[in-house]
Design a protein around this motif. Sequence first.
Motif, PDB file in Angstrom:
ATOM      1  N   HIS B  47       0.832  -1.189   0.000  1.00 46.54           N
ATOM      2  CA  HIS B  47       0.000   0.000   0.000  1.00 46.54           C
ATOM      3  C   HIS B  47       0.875   1.250   0.000  1.00 46.54           C
ATOM      4  O   HIS B  47       1.789   1.376   0.808  1.00 46.54           O
ATOM      5  N   GLY B  55      -2.688   5.869  -1.519  1.00 44.69           N
ATOM      6  CA  GLY B  55      -4.007   5.243  -1.495  1.00 44.69           C
ATOM      7  C   GLY B  55      -4.139   4.075  -2.436  1.00 44.69           C
ATOM      8  O   GLY B  55      -5.078   3.297  -2.331  1.00 44.69           O
ATOM      9  N   LYS B  56      -3.203   3.931  -3.335  1.00 40.66           N
ATOM     10  CA  LYS B  56      -3.278   2.826  -4.294  1.00 40.66           C
ATOM     11  C   LYS B  56      -2.358   1.681  -3.901  1.00 40.66           C
ATOM     12  O   LYS B  56      -1.408   1.851  -3.136  1.00 40.66           O
TER      13      LYS B  56
END
Lengths: 244, 244
Positions: B47, B55-56
């Motif tokens: 993460h 956030g991705k």
Amino acid sequence: MTFLPPKNTSEASANITSNTKSVIEGISIDCVIFSFDKKNLEVLLVHHAIGESAGKWGVLGGNPELEEGIDHAALRILYELTSLDNIYLEQLKAFTDPDRVRSERVITIGYYTLVNREDYNIKASVSVFEAKWFKINEVPKLIFDHNEILEFSLMQLRNRVRQAPIGFNLLPEKFTLLQLMHLYEEILGIELDKSNFRRKILHMKLLVELDEKQQDVSHRAAKLYKFDEAIYKKLTEKGFNFEF
Amino acid sequence: MTFLPPKNTSEASANITSNTKSVIEGISIDCVIFSFDKKNLEVLLVHHAIGESAGKWGVLGGNPELEEGIDHAALRILYELTSLDNIYLEQLKAFTDPDRVRSERVITIGYYTLVNREDYNIKASVSVFEAKWFKINEVPKLIFDHNEILEFSLMQLRNRVRQAPIGFNLLPEKFTLLQLMHLYEEILGIELDKSNFRRKILHMKLLVELDEKQQDVSHRAAKLYKFDEAIYKKLTEKGFNFEF
DNA sequence: CCAAAAGTGTTGTTGATACACCCATGT
DNA sequence: ACATGGGTGTATCAACAACACTTTTGG
């Protein structure tokens, strides 16, 4: 994977001679070029006339530009030497030569290509490099880690040839079954049974029988075949096997 | 391919956090980590909390240092996340993401590894990253070209698993024949016949039958087997086939 | 007619596939 | 007793290897 070559050759060769600053630092591209001449699998090697590696042979190399994909770079470099486009090209992997560390190029991306010898003979005359075909087991000691790259590409070729009919890229458009068989024998280093090979390859329905025969041979002329791309595509989608 | 991990973890994580200048410009390393959990093939994703990709999720990445071979770099980066050494590691190839061009990283070298889930669970607790296992068909949209890299590594895994018994790296040391079969079914996405699978795998003489049986199962306990490396080495030298 | 390669046919063996069936064990 | 997975046996079919044989063609 189609590459649009530059319109004139002076433009193309300019990329090598004038070392523009737009090149990616630390990365080079090396390209092993295979061909099949009658009975022998051969590699095209380039003679280095200048620099520290003068007098030695090596695989074709070059540098990718900043805004250029690496596959594209490989095709461009290839085109500059052979004047061939639409070539079968496959990436091998990235190599790091421990001896290279601290020298200019740290990492090189290896490629290998399969070229049809007839096409090469027609087009390659314009080349700016001194290049020569070497039989696969007569390759001398090469610059840097090029022997390792060559070794790896041979391994890869042997593997891939068992899974897909890429070997066709080494043959002229029209060929006989025995030519094809000799190609497999040479690449894989094995002996094959004529009769069994025939049955197997014809059974795959990949070949199109032509209405032509060999010319000027001092024995019974063999039928010519060609390789049907449409049928190949269909078969690749559901996966097929090329074990010999 | 043995990697000597740094003596303490603070030293290890220092390599990531403090971005020393000895890193090779333009090159990164991305590593797909596969594991097999009972029934499912899974990937370990990391993460991203900071930077533009916050956030991705993405594959584990890092940068090779100047005097470091790329394989070594991959092992080091891997060790920093999982605390595992002696892992099965294989390079995929070099990738260029068209969207990356003009951004920091131009080329990334992809790797994939196979880890044994038990070992991971024991060792991974010390990790500094937030990482999570995803089932192979529940992977979200990832950063950069990581979906492409993952896709490619899956393809490669499916191919390699047919040619060499690398699948064993995903299993615990002792396993049952049906666990092994389920592994192949999951990776290759096919159904296998229990009886035929048994015959075939035992016929290869790659497995050593142990004097142990499964414990605490609510059905007849299966014999445990292990994989004999010595026999494997012998067989690999003359080449063998793992088609299913 | 002979050499050389093209091309066909036959046969035994192996291995893949598709089942049917019995065994052991915890609930 | 029954559900669940472990484990064995067998009949059929397709693919392969080995080899012998016939055909065509140039010299």
